[in-house]
Design a protein around this motif. Structure first.
Motif, PDB file in Angstrom:
ATOM      1  N   GLY A   1       4.488  69.344  -5.662  1.00 17.62           N
ATOM      2  CA  GLY A   1       4.356  69.641  -4.243  1.00 17.62           C
ATOM      3  C   GLY A   1       4.437  71.106  -3.883  1.00 17.62           C
ATOM      4  O   GLY A   1       4.592  71.434  -2.706  1.00 17.62           O
ATOM      5  N   MET A   2       4.320  72.010  -4.855  1.00 18.76           N
ATOM      6  CA  MET A   2       4.413  73.424  -4.487  1.00 18.76           C
ATOM      7  C   MET A   2       3.066  73.928  -3.995  1.00 18.76           C
ATOM      8  O   MET A   2       2.079  73.895  -4.713  1.00 18.76           O
ATOM      9  N   PRO A   3       3.001  74.365  -2.726  1.00 16.81           N
ATOM     10  CA  PRO A   3       1.732  74.844  -2.194  1.00 16.81           C
ATOM     11  C   PRO A   3       1.366  76.220  -2.762  1.00 16.81           C
ATOM     12  O   PRO A   3       2.198  76.901  -3.364  1.00 16.81           O
ATOM     13  N   ARG A   4       0.103  76.605  -2.572  1.00 16.37           N
ATOM     14  CA  ARG A   4      -0.363  77.927  -2.995  1.00 16.37           C
ATOM     15  C   ARG A   4       0.080  78.975  -1.983  1.00 16.37           C
ATOM     16  O   ARG A   4       0.453  78.664  -0.859  1.00 16.37           O
ATOM     17  N   ARG A   5       0.003  80.221  -2.416  1.00 15.30           N
ATOM     18  CA  ARG A   5       0.121  81.360  -1.497  1.00 15.30           C
ATOM     19  C   ARG A   5       1.464  81.415  -0.792  1.00 15.30           C
ATOM     20  O   ARG A   5       1.554  81.833   0.355  1.00 15.30           O
TER      21      ARG A   5
ATOM     22  N   ASN B   1      -7.923  64.764  -3.785  1.00  8.38           N
ATOM     23  CA  ASN B   1      -8.042  66.122  -3.256  1.00  8.38           C
ATOM     24  C   ASN B   1      -7.130  66.322  -2.047  1.00  8.38           C
ATOM     25  O   ASN B   1      -6.496  67.370  -1.913  1.00  8.38           O
ATOM     26  N   TRP B   2      -7.046  65.308  -1.170  1.00  7.07           N
ATOM     27  CA  TRP B   2      -6.194  65.449   0.021  1.00  7.07           C
ATOM     28  C   TRP B   2      -4.753  65.743  -0.370  1.00  7.07           C
ATOM     29  O   TRP B   2      -4.034  66.437   0.343  1.00  7.07           O
ATOM     30  N   GLN B   3      -4.315  65.185  -1.492  1.00  7.46           N
ATOM     31  CA  GLN B   3      -2.945  65.456  -1.920  1.00  7.46           C
ATOM     32  C   GLN B   3      -2.802  66.846  -2.557  1.00  7.46           C
ATOM     33  O   GLN B   3      -1.924  67.603  -2.185  1.00  7.46           O
ATOM     34  N   VAL B   4      -3.649  67.166  -3.528  1.00 10.17           N
ATOM     35  CA  VAL B   4      -3.368  68.373  -4.311  1.00 10.17           C
ATOM     36  C   VAL B   4      -4.079  69.631  -3.794  1.00 10.17           C
ATOM     37  O   VAL B   4      -3.829  70.719  -4.287  1.00 10.17           O
ATOM     38  N   HIS B   5      -4.980  69.478  -2.824  1.00  5.33           N
ATOM     39  CA  HIS B   5      -5.649  70.662  -2.269  1.00  5.33           C
ATOM     40  C   HIS B   5      -4.611  71.684  -1.822  1.00  5.33           C
ATOM     41  O   HIS B   5      -3.587  71.333  -1.256  1.00  5.33           O
ATOM     42  N   ASP B   6      -4.902  72.969  -2.096  1.00  5.04           N
ATOM     43  CA  ASP B   6      -4.000  74.054  -1.704  1.00  5.04           C
ATOM     44  C   ASP B   6      -2.609  73.969  -2.333  1.00  5.04           C
ATOM     45  O   ASP B   6      -1.639  74.494  -1.799  1.00  5.04           O
ATOM     46  N   THR B   7      -2.506  73.280  -3.481  1.00  2.52           N
ATOM     47  CA  THR B   7      -1.247  73.331  -4.224  1.00  2.52           C
ATOM     48  C   THR B   7      -1.492  74.118  -5.511  1.00  2.52           C
ATOM     49  O   THR B   7      -2.611  74.511  -5.817  1.00  2.52           O
TER      50      THR B   7
ATOM     51  N   PHE C   1      -1.644  72.907  -8.306  1.00  5.03           N
ATOM     52  CA  PHE C   1      -2.548  72.158  -9.161  1.00  5.03           C
ATOM     53  C   PHE C   1      -3.927  72.807  -9.135  1.00  5.03           C
ATOM     54  O   PHE C   1      -4.591  72.958 -10.160  1.00  5.03           O
TER      55      PHE C   1
ATOM     56  N   GLY D   1       2.157  71.942  -9.164  1.00  2.90           N
ATOM     57  CA  GLY D   1       1.387  71.497  -8.004  1.00  2.90           C
ATOM     58  C   GLY D   1       1.686  70.053  -7.667  1.00  2.90           C
ATOM     59  O   GLY D   1       1.864  69.696  -6.504  1.00  2.90           O
TER      60      GLY D   1
ATOM     61  N   THR E   1     -10.195  68.815   3.429  1.00  6.07           N
ATOM     62  CA  THR E   1      -9.067  68.498   4.312  1.00  6.07           C
ATOM     63  C   THR E   1      -9.246  69.012   5.736  1.00  6.07           C
ATOM     64  O   THR E   1      -8.296  69.011   6.502  1.00  6.07           O
TER      65      THR E   1
END
Lengths: 121, 840, 233
Positions: B457-461, B386-392, B394, B454, B316
């Motif tokens: 739509g819940m992001p990481r961190r 990947n563009w959607q779920v990256h850093d979620t 998931f 994920g 991304t």
């Protein structure tokens, strides 16, 4: 000069095919970055640019080379005598054939991508 | 009856003799132990403790996330928690524990008495321990790193992360990585050069193949991160702008360096775990593994391909899609070697006659969890998804399926399997089953739902989340599961602790296994084997079940101990034919104090007290040189007691001993570091948005040329000396070595002069900063070459090195060659390439 | 014993799936890119579940079955079939299938020139911890809100003034990082007017969790009038 058989039975064969792939990958990735930075072709051309063509031709050439070596290794593995050494030789040559073949598969399948996508977008 | 008694008595006498040479001291002197069994266990126990700490951090996070908009943990602390959880699990638990297991097992599996560089094992352990303690102290002090375990710049530079938090990470982790790389070097050389007589490559237990490739991956994979950490620390402490856009750097360079390490790291962790699976399954299927050569092929190709897919962590950041497609393809192709292994295991079960024990339970759990992780991994390799779920979340779920499934479950299976080897006792069946099911159910409850979290739509961190987005239920389910899993893990722990007291005695080879580690005593003696058997076969314990007895009787090779040396076979890397006897060093304080001095360096850099750092550098240098002094031609190894007739010579009498191999593998790691520098140089040149290069190269090329020629002369001269030694000539050896050192010294002098006369401003532009780093790197290598050669000259004067014992000079030779190669390569890229570029 | 435990967790998951319609949900798409990805997900999900169940079933059956005694040649053949079938054919077929969907889909998501019209450009600049939204050719500068016309492709030009952030409106399209010193272009499009939520997706420091963006999609006519009134004010 090393006799051909010695090379095909050399433990280096366990790394050779995929090492060639890695090297080609570095060259390919570097060249793409360089050309997109220096002289990006117009977007309208899509995947039909000369940099795509060059990457594809290079990939096919590397693939052919790796397939050639895979075939050599394979035949060398088949042609061993029955002494103690040749068991080891055959082991290495068979694996060498596998590694070269896999290197060819990875090279070609990555190369095919350059038929599908525009280079710099 | 009588003869039996007498053999037993003779056996016991031999054992006592061996113990006098190999025994481990108690009390304070236990810090001097270098034996691989002890060091391996220390690694595993320390790593286990960090696993519990890491788990505790995770529990805190799950408590905070259990409900929306909770304020139990404030964001500042939460950021420290997730950063440290990742860091602890990756660097302080996964890699060290697997290294510890490998260190414990490898010599026993290949029929050796110890690892090839025992003091290096101990040194690695102390570096790991001290580095971890430094890192953990930051958590206690409340100033732990808080920018994520991936440390992305510019968030981690001194503007956005002032204070020592990030420094703790950079210095502590680098310190721990020294330990990983030294283990990598040691395991590589041990597997290649110390296999027992006749164990050719094709007879090696598969576990050794896995560890060999893992070790080589560490050797190539860790240097990019070591370099990245050094550069970032230089940027923070000295203001050299490698990652600062305004001054010609690029934050993306950090990401490349980090993931160049970070992705292979995943496989560095997975491969040994898969090795455990490949070791256990055939034993419990009661037949040899299916497709030995297929699996070796899969291991090697996993090792290679894992270096060609790091960019899938960076899909991304706006890289052209064609370039992404290359990495996407490679990421998916990794499924092929993984598939080969999965189905080889399946086939082994299919045609075998499986028996059920607790380790098998963990293996089935492994399969389920790892399959899910693998399948979501293939999904993530697909760029649009990947563009959607990256850093979620998931991805959080995916990586835990891969790591816990691909590492923790096989590790616990292995732990249960080798438990009788560690302790001589069997685990309990009931508690073990409870432990498994709790862990398994808890894990899946936590992380299966997290895929959905994920996708919603819940992001990481994020330390908290608003209500009303549909995230409440899955998060509380995950938190509940986490606590079930924690209970499961504590049951496993309880089982293991209790078994030391209540487990029934295991007897010899309790699982009817096929590999040589079961031919030692359980628990093993420090020397492993009284005598070293021939082993031209894959399943020694199946082919000759009385092996344990005949080994203990001393009926195989190298059973003499009256010379008082620790010895093991040195063998041909391919065929396993015996080449020499390797004389191993004994217990020593040097590893402990060297690591202590280095941690002093680490701490003084942390608190930026550079005078103290200088003292620490000098102390470490003195200790390490002392170490190399007590090396090679051991004083005790006088020539008349060299070797029994019919035995090969001691390694110090050869040109091709393990030290040379160690040097070459070290240089491979070093080369990976140097290539990373060159990559950084070219990368910044091509893509940094504000790259600023001066009109002319800021270094005078004429003195550089002279300096290079001097270096080349020194190298050739050294090469020439080694050739003469091979011919058996050592006249004027000392004088020549001194002269080489002087030539090298002049080369360094010219280089330093050129640098100081140049207009390089390392804090002004990334261009000048990178050139300065290359110069530092070169001076470090040239300087060390000079010191090592001078040291050799002194050893010639003392009579430790001559044509009879030429080993050490041959070890230094590759260093000279490497230093020269680096010099000209740098000259080419820093001086010549820009000229060509400009004229083009 | 295994399936009996996986079943409950699957049931839990499936029952949770009924709630995919959250305001941030990838599975509740409102634009062409997001729609494509959500379809892709369901396809991959089905395929993966099938593969997982098949392999698990085979594995458990292999552990329980009572193998007849085989000659070495027979065993070799069975083994080779497993390895080639499962280790080579299965992944390769899977990869080809996946890529034949994935590559064209990724291609369509690129900010390619739109036939017959100019894609609307909006600049978004990330700050710790807020969004600065600019409409080029106008003086409009918004904070933490973004207005878009429906049914029109929009190119969001993203960059950052400090650390790395990531622009992400899950119901419209995938995310794109906002890197200081670079400008990346993300093509998004909303099908119909409505309100959406954006979220910074790259960890950017203490305020990361609260870095939200409100998106208002208007009909093209409303959007034009919004532009005019806003500029007038």
């Amino acid at each position: 000069m090393w006799p051909r058989e010695t090379l095909l039975y050399h433990p280096m064969q366990l790394a050779f095919g995929l090492a060639i792939w890695i090297l080609w990958f570095i060259v390919k990735y570097g060249a793409l970055a360089l050309f997109c930075e220096q002289a990006p072709p117009p977007i309208e051309q899509g995947a039909f640019t000369w940099i795509n063509a060059a990457l594809m031709v290079g990939s096919v050439a590397v693939t052919a080379l790796l397939l050639f070596w895979a075939n050599n290794c394979w035949r060398a593995a088949r042609s061993g005598n029955n002494d103690a050494d040749s068991e080891i030789n055959a082991f290495i040559a068979v694996l060498g054939a596998g590694i070269n073949l896999l290197g060819a598969v990875v090279t070609l399948s990555q190369g095919l991508m350059s038929l599908l996508l525009p280079p710099c977008l | 009856m009588n003869t039996n008694n007498e053999t037993r008595k003779a056996e016991a006498a031999l054992h006592d003799e061996f113990l006098k040479v190999w025994g481990n001291p108690r009390g304070w002197r236990a810090l001097t132990i270098v034996n691989h069994t002890t060091v391996g266990i220390r690694f595993m126990i320390t790593g286990g403790i960090f696993f519990l700490i890491g788990g505790l951090l995770a529990m805190l996070m799950r408590t905070q996330l259990a409900l929306p908009e909770q304020e139990i943990i404030e964001p500042k602390l939460y950021d420290q928690l997730f950063t440290m959880h990742g860091t602890v699990m990756m660097f302080l638990f996964a890699v060290p524990v697997l290294e510890g297991l490998a260190m414990y097992l490898i010599p026993k599996m290949i029929g050796a008495r110890d690892l090839v560089f025992p003091r290096l094992s101990a040194f690695g352990y102390w570096c790991y321990l001290f580095g971890s303690l430094i890192l953990m102290s930051s958590l206690v002090l409340g100033i732990a790193p808080a920018a994520g375990w991936f440390m992305y710049t510019p968030l981690t530079n001194d503007v956005y992360s002032p204070g020592p938090n990030v420094d703790f990470w950079l210095l502590g982790v680098t310190f721990i990585e020294i330990s990983a790389v030294s283990a990598g070097i040691e395991l590589t050389v041990s597997i290649l050069r110390t296999r027992t007589s006749g164990m050719a490559l094709l007879h090696m237990p598969l576990f050794c193949w896995y560890i060999l490739i893992m070790a080589l991956m560490i050797v190539f994979g860790f240097p990019p991160l070591i370099l990245g950490s050094i550069l970032l620390e230089l940027e923070r402490a000295a203001g050299m702008p490698f990652f600062d856009v305004a001054r010609g750097g690029d934050p993306i360079l950090w990401q490349h360096l980090f993931w160049l390490f970070g992705h292979p790291e995943v496989y560095i962790i997975f491969l040994p775990a898969a090795g455990i699976v490949s070791t256990l399954l055939p034993v419990f299927s009661r037949q040899p593994i299916v497709g030995y050569r297929w699996i070796v092929l899969a291991i090697i190709s996993t090792g290679f391909i894992s270096f060609g897919l790091w960019v899938h962590h960076m899909f991304t950041i706006g890289i052209p899609q064609l370039a992404q497609a290359f990495f996407s393809m490679a990421s998916m192709l990794v499924a092929i070697p993984t598939g080969i292994q999965l189905f080889a295991w399946l086939a082994t079960l299919w045609t075998g006659r499986p028996v059920y024990h607790v380790p098998m339970l963990w293996l089935v759990g492994f399969l389920f969890i790892f399959m899910i992780g693998g399948l979501t991994g293939v999904m993530l390799a697909l760029v649009p998804f990947n563009w959607q779920v990256h850093d979620t979340h998931f991805v959080v779920a995916h990586l835990h399926y891969v790591m816990v499934g691909g590492m923790l479950f096989p590790l616990i299976a292995g732990l249960y399997y080798w438990l009788p080897h560690f302790s001589g006792r069997m685990p309990s069946d009931k508690l073990a089953r409870w432990g498994f099911w709790m862990t398994f159910v808890g894990f899946n409850t936590t992380f299966l739902v997290m895929h959905l979290t994920g996708l919603l739509g819940m992001p990481r961190r994020v330390y908290t989340y608003p209500a009303g987005l549909g995230w409440e239920l899955p998060n509380s389910v995950s938190s509940m599961g986490g606590f079930i899993m924690a209970m499961g893990i504590s049951m496993v722990l309880l089982d293991i602790v209790l078994h030391f007291r209540f487990g029934r005695p295991a007897g010899a080879n309790p699982w009817q296994a096929d590999t040589l580690e079961w031919a030692t005593d359980t628990p093993p003696q420090p020397y492993n084997f009284i005598s070293l058997p021939d082993c031209p076969m894959r399943h020694p314990m199946w082919d000759s079940p009385d092996l344990q007895a005949t080994i203990a009787d001393g009926r195989h090779g190298l059973s003499e101990i009256d010379h008082g040396r620790r010895e093991t076979w040195g063998s041909d890397p391919v065929s396993g034919a015996i080449r020499e006897i390797i004389h191993l060093p004994g217990n020593s304080w040097l590893p402990f104090f060297s690591a202590l001095a280095l941690s002093g360096l680490c701490i003084s850099l942390l608190i930026r007290t550079y005078s103290m750092a200088l003292i620490a550098v000098i102390a470490s240098l003195v200790l390490l040189l002392r170490w190399s002094w007590k090396n090679g031609a051991f004083l005790e190894a006088d020539s008349d007691s060299a070797a029994k007739s019919g035995y090969p010579q001691l390694h110090s009498r050869t040109f091709d001993g393990p030290g040379l191999w160690g040097m070459v593998v070290t240089l491979l790691a070093d080369g990976a570091l140097f290539l990373s520098i060159l990559f950084g140089w070219l990368y910044l040149r091509i893509v940094a948005p504000n790259w600023q290069a001066p009109e002319t190269v800021p270094l005078a090329w004429q003195p550089l040329l002279i300096s290079g020629v001097l270096l080349t002369i020194a190298t050739f001269w050294h090469h020439f000396i080694v050739r003469r030694l091979r011919e058996g000539r050592d006249d004027h050896l000392q004088g020549q070595l001194w002269s080489i050192a002087v030539v090298g010294l002049v080369h360094c002098g010219v280089l330093i002069w050129t640098w100081s006369a140049s207009s390089l401003l390392a804090t002004q532009t990334a261009h000048d900063a990178v050139i300065s780093v290359i110069l530092m790197y070169q001076l470090f290598h040239s300087g060390l070459a000079v010191i090592m050669t001078a040291l050799q000259a002194m050893r010639v004067a003392y009579g430790y090195v001559d044509k009879g014992a030429p080993y050490e000079i041959a070890v230094v030779k590759p260093w000279w060659l490497y230093t020269t190669a680096v010099y000209w390569l740098s000259f080419l890229t820093v001086i010549l390439l820009p000229i060509a570029w400009r004229s083009a | 014993m295994m399936p009996s435990l996986t079943l409950p967790s699957l049931i839990i998951t499936l029952s949770l799936l009924s709630g995919c319609s959250g305001p941030q949900s990838i599975l509740n798409p409102a634009g062409p890119s997001a729609l494509a990805v959500s379809r892709l997900w369901w396809g991959m999900f089905g395929f993966s579940v099938a593969v997982l169940l098949a392999v698990m079933a085979l594995w458990i059956y292999a552990m329980r079955r009572n193998p007849r005694s085989l000659t070495e040649a027979q065993a070799d053949r069975i083994n080779r079939n497993w390895i080639i079938g499962g280790g080579l054919v299965l992944p390769i077929v899977g990869i080809v299938a996946l890529l034949s969907f994935g590559i064209p889909m990724g291609y369509r998501m690129l900010p390619l020139p739109v036939a017959g019209q100019q894609a609307l450009r909006i600049d978004v600049i990330g700050h710790q911890w807020w969004w600065e939204v600019r409409y080029p050719d106008t003086d409009i500068v918004l904070i933490n809100e973004l207005h878009l016309p429906a049914g029109t492709p929009v190119d969001i030009h993203v960059t950052s003034s400090d650390v790395i952030h990531s622009f992400w409106v899950p119901r419209l399209a995938g995310k794109l990082d906002m890197v200081p010193g670079r400008t990346n272009v993300l093509r998004i499009e909303a099908d119909a007017p409505g309100q959406f939520l954006g979220k910074c997706a790259e960890f950017c420091g203490v305020g990361h969790a609260h870095m939200m963006l409100e998106i208002e999609v208007h009909t093209p006519e409303d959007f034009e009038s919004w532009l005019e009134t806003y500029e007038y004010e």
